[in-house]
Scaffold this motif. Structure first.
Motif, mmCIF file in Angstrom:
data_model
loop_
_atom_site.group_PDB
_atom_site.id
_atom_site.type_symbol
_atom_site.label_atom_id
_atom_site.label_comp_id
_atom_site.label_asym_id
_atom_site.label_seq_id
_atom_site.Cartn_x
_atom_site.Cartn_y
_atom_site.Cartn_z
ATOM 1 N N ALA A 1 35.515 44.569 37.548
ATOM 2 C CA ALA A 1 35.572 44.475 38.766
ATOM 3 C C ALA A 1 35.207 43.332 39.642
ATOM 4 N N ALA A 2 34.358 42.602 39.137
ATOM 5 C CA ALA A 2 33.959 41.179 39.540
ATOM 6 C C ALA A 2 35.052 40.371 39.623
ATOM 7 N N VAL A 3 35.926 40.064 38.440
ATOM 8 C CA VAL A 3 37.111 39.421 38.127
ATOM 9 C C VAL A 3 38.133 39.632 39.236
ATOM 10 N N VAL A 4 38.550 40.817 39.266
ATOM 11 C CA VAL A 4 39.392 41.269 40.178
ATOM 12 C C VAL A 4 39.050 40.941 41.620
ATOM 13 N N LEU A 5 37.781 41.362 41.974
ATOM 14 C CA LEU A 5 37.158 41.062 43.320
ATOM 15 C C LEU A 5 37.499 39.259 43.669
ATOM 16 N N ASN A 6 37.046 38.478 42.647
ATOM 17 C CA ASN A 6 37.169 37.171 42.835
ATOM 18 C C ASN A 6 38.445 36.746 42.906
ATOM 19 N N ALA A 7 39.580 37.337 42.184
ATOM 20 C CA ALA A 7 40.725 36.989 42.439
ATOM 21 C C ALA A 7 41.301 37.229 43.563
ATOM 22 N N ALA A 8 41.223 38.526 44.291
ATOM 23 C CA ALA A 8 41.207 38.669 45.551
ATOM 24 C C ALA A 8 40.806 37.738 46.553
ATOM 25 N N VAL B 1 42.883 34.648 46.675
ATOM 26 C CA VAL B 1 44.387 34.651 47.294
ATOM 27 C C VAL B 1 44.017 34.917 48.906
ATOM 28 N N ALA B 2 42.884 35.594 49.178
ATOM 29 C CA ALA B 2 42.700 35.644 50.677
ATOM 30 C C ALA B 2 42.375 34.371 51.329
ATOM 31 N N SER B 3 41.491 33.502 50.456
ATOM 32 C CA SER B 3 41.115 32.143 51.137
ATOM 33 C C SER B 3 42.408 31.102 51.128
ATOM 34 N N TYR B 4 43.321 31.480 50.281
ATOM 35 C CA TYR B 4 44.654 30.525 50.452
ATOM 36 C C TYR B 4 45.330 30.953 51.807
ATOM 37 N N LEU C 1 52.270 32.373 51.767
ATOM 38 C CA LEU C 1 52.683 32.207 50.208
ATOM 39 C C LEU C 1 52.802 33.624 49.856
ATOM 40 N N PRO C 2 54.161 34.097 49.032
ATOM 41 C CA PRO C 2 54.237 35.206 48.572
ATOM 42 C C PRO C 2 53.234 35.610 47.628
ATOM 43 N N LEU C 3 52.978 36.888 47.539
ATOM 44 C CA LEU C 3 51.675 37.308 46.469
ATOM 45 C C LEU C 3 52.138 37.315 45.154
ATOM 46 N N ARG C 4 53.284 37.246 44.705
ATOM 47 C CA ARG C 4 53.813 37.117 43.553
ATOM 48 C C ARG C 4 53.808 35.812 42.977
ATOM 49 N N THR C 5 53.665 34.885 43.651
ATOM 50 C CA THR C 5 53.303 33.345 43.235
ATOM 51 C C THR C 5 51.891 33.184 43.026
ATOM 52 N N THR C 6 51.088 33.892 43.406
ATOM 53 C CA THR C 6 49.655 33.451 43.701
ATOM 54 C C THR C 6 48.780 34.440 42.662
ATOM 55 N N TYR C 7 49.174 35.490 42.591
ATOM 56 C CA TYR C 7 48.109 36.570 41.767
ATOM 57 C C TYR C 7 47.904 36.275 40.438
ATOM 58 N N ALA C 8 48.804 35.761 39.722
ATOM 59 C CA ALA C 8 48.456 35.304 38.068
ATOM 60 C C ALA C 8 47.724 34.214 38.191
ATOM 61 N N ALA C 9 47.983 33.212 38.936
ATOM 62 C CA ALA C 9 47.017 31.934 38.932
ATOM 63 C C ALA C 9 45.676 32.403 39.637
ATOM 64 N N ALA C 10 45.567 33.218 40.526
ATOM 65 C CA ALA C 10 44.081 33.682 41.087
ATOM 66 C C ALA C 10 43.404 34.571 39.837
ATOM 67 N N LEU C 11 44.091 35.126 39.212
ATOM 68 C CA LEU C 11 43.593 36.168 38.268
ATOM 69 C C LEU C 11 42.893 35.340 37.053
ATOM 70 N N GLY C 12 43.622 34.274 36.663
ATOM 71 C CA GLY C 12 43.256 33.313 35.505
ATOM 72 C C GLY C 12 41.960 32.666 36.050
ATOM 73 N N GLY C 13 42.015 31.984 37.457
ATOM 74 C CA GLY C 13 40.898 31.128 37.891
ATOM 75 C C GLY C 13 39.692 32.149 38.155
ATOM 76 N N ALA D 1 45.023 26.363 42.774
ATOM 77 C CA ALA D 1 46.030 26.015 43.673
ATOM 78 C C ALA D 1 46.981 25.153 43.353
ATOM 79 N N GLU D 2 46.766 24.294 42.527
ATOM 80 C CA GLU D 2 47.777 23.374 41.936
ATOM 81 C C GLU D 2 48.977 24.148 40.988
ATOM 82 N N ILE D 3 48.466 25.180 40.435
ATOM 83 C CA ILE D 3 49.363 25.872 39.524
ATOM 84 C C ILE D 3 50.334 27.026 40.543
ATOM 85 N N THR D 4 49.734 27.146 41.630
ATOM 86 C CA THR D 4 50.283 28.156 42.596
ATOM 87 C C THR D 4 51.291 27.202 43.526
#
Length: 362
Positions: free
Chosen positions: A187-194, A197-200, A208-220, A270-273
């Protein structure tokens, strides 16, 4: 040179090799390591006063309920394992301290606003937002306040999750305690990923379309969780039993290293996105090292974006033209697998975004 040409052709044809290389090259071009150092500096100035302020407020509000107070403090300070552990063990010196509240408010506000400004500058640079399209100093600080409120909300939710997980583990017993803690980490990982994305969306002048951000955000977010565990391990195994002098330097250096690694994770995400969104790959293998190279379409889009990012006025037009590289022939271009890009404009820019992505501002 034949081996390099084959490696270059291979990484251009395969996404799994070309995309990470493009991210590394853009990270170097943007001088993201220096941007991370700026975030670390202001983060160091703001973090300790912010935690001091948090401890003082919780100590005053929950003075009649020491058990809840201790549980909340332990959960909140666990997000900052290097310095939070020291505050937990010296918490009695902060109770009811008016000076601590005043110093915490002034110091954390100054440092936190500058953290938000540095993050905003870094993200706008990474996503090639022209200077004339960025918010003015007043609006940028309002955006910074939104960013800080977002971080505060994330800290409150994370604290609530940690407290609930500890309480649930105590209720269900040792058999289910591991499962509860694993669920809390997920739950903490999902929250931090959100939150990433929200900070971007708050700080960047781009849609930024969500499809280009969620994968990198989840890895971050996963990398951030690893940093939290690493900081906890550092405190528990390296600083435990250290002398006062060594412990003090260890805390300071450990905190700086932890903040710097966290800033690197944030900017690398952010660079990956940005590379995926602006299609800045594949890059030529030798483009950062020599002028004697045929630029790929990704190279040209990247270099045009760097130039147009520095336009200060909306009526300022920047044109970028690429001459043929010195001492390069057509045979080299064919051998490295260079192909024309239908969306390429021949190496010219008009002062706006690369042709593949029209500029859009909220």
């Amino acid at each position: 040179m034949d081996v390099l040409a084959r490696l270059d052709a291979y990484q251009r044809r395969h996404r799994w090799a070309g995309l990470p290389l493009a991210v590394v090259y853009k990270f170097y071009d943007d001088q993201a390591a220096y941007l991370a150092a700026l975030l670390t500096y202001y983060g160091f100035l703001s973090l300790f006063p912010l935690l001091l302020f948090l401890v003082a407020v919780l100590s005053s509000v929950l003075s009649g309920n020491p058990q809840v107070q201790q549980a909340l403090l332990n959960s909140a300070l666990r997000e900052f394992p290097v310095i939070g552990d020291q505050i937990v063990h010296n918490i009695r010196s902060f109770h009811g301290n008016t000076v601590a509240v005043a110093v915490g408010v002034v110091g954390s506000l100054y440092g936190a606003l500058n953290v938000a400004q540095a993050a905003q500058h870094a993200l706008n640079k990474i996503f090639a937002v022209p200077r004339h399209a960025r918010p003015d100093p007043l609006r940028s600080r309002l955006k910074g306040l939104k960013f800080l409120l977002l971080l505060a909300l994330g800290l409150c939710v994370t604290t609530a999750l940690s407290t609930a997980a500890e309480s649930a583990a105590g209720v269900f017993g040792a058999r289910l305690a591991v499962g509860v803690r694993v669920a809390a980490v997920i739950a903490a990982v999902v929250l931090n990923a959100a939150l990433l994305v929200a900070s971007y969306r708050v700080l960047i002048r781009r849609r930024l379309p969500l499809r280009t951000t969620y994968a990198a955000a989840l890895g971050g977010a996963c990398a951030w969780q690893v940093l939290l565990w690493g900081g906890t391990y550092y405190v528990g195994h390296v600083l435990r039993g250290a002398t006062a002098t060594y412990g003090l330097f260890g805390i300071v250096l450990g905190l700086l290293a932890w903040l710097y690694l966290g800033a690197l994770v944030y900017l690398l995400t952010a660079e990956i996105t940005a590379v995926r969104w602006m299609r800045l790959w594949p890059r030529s293998l030798l483009s950062p090292f020599t002028d004697r190279v045929h630029l790929s379409a990704g190279d040209q889009r990247a270099y045009r974006s760097y130039a147009t990012t520095e336009s200060f006025k909306g009526f300022e037009k920047i044109t970028v033209h690429f001459d043929p590289p010195p001492h390069a022939d057509t045979a080299d271009q064919t051998h490295t697998g260079e192909h024309s890009d239908p969306g390429d404009d021949g190496g010219r820019g008009d002062g706006h975004d690369p042709p593949s992505r029209p500029e859009s501002t909220p």
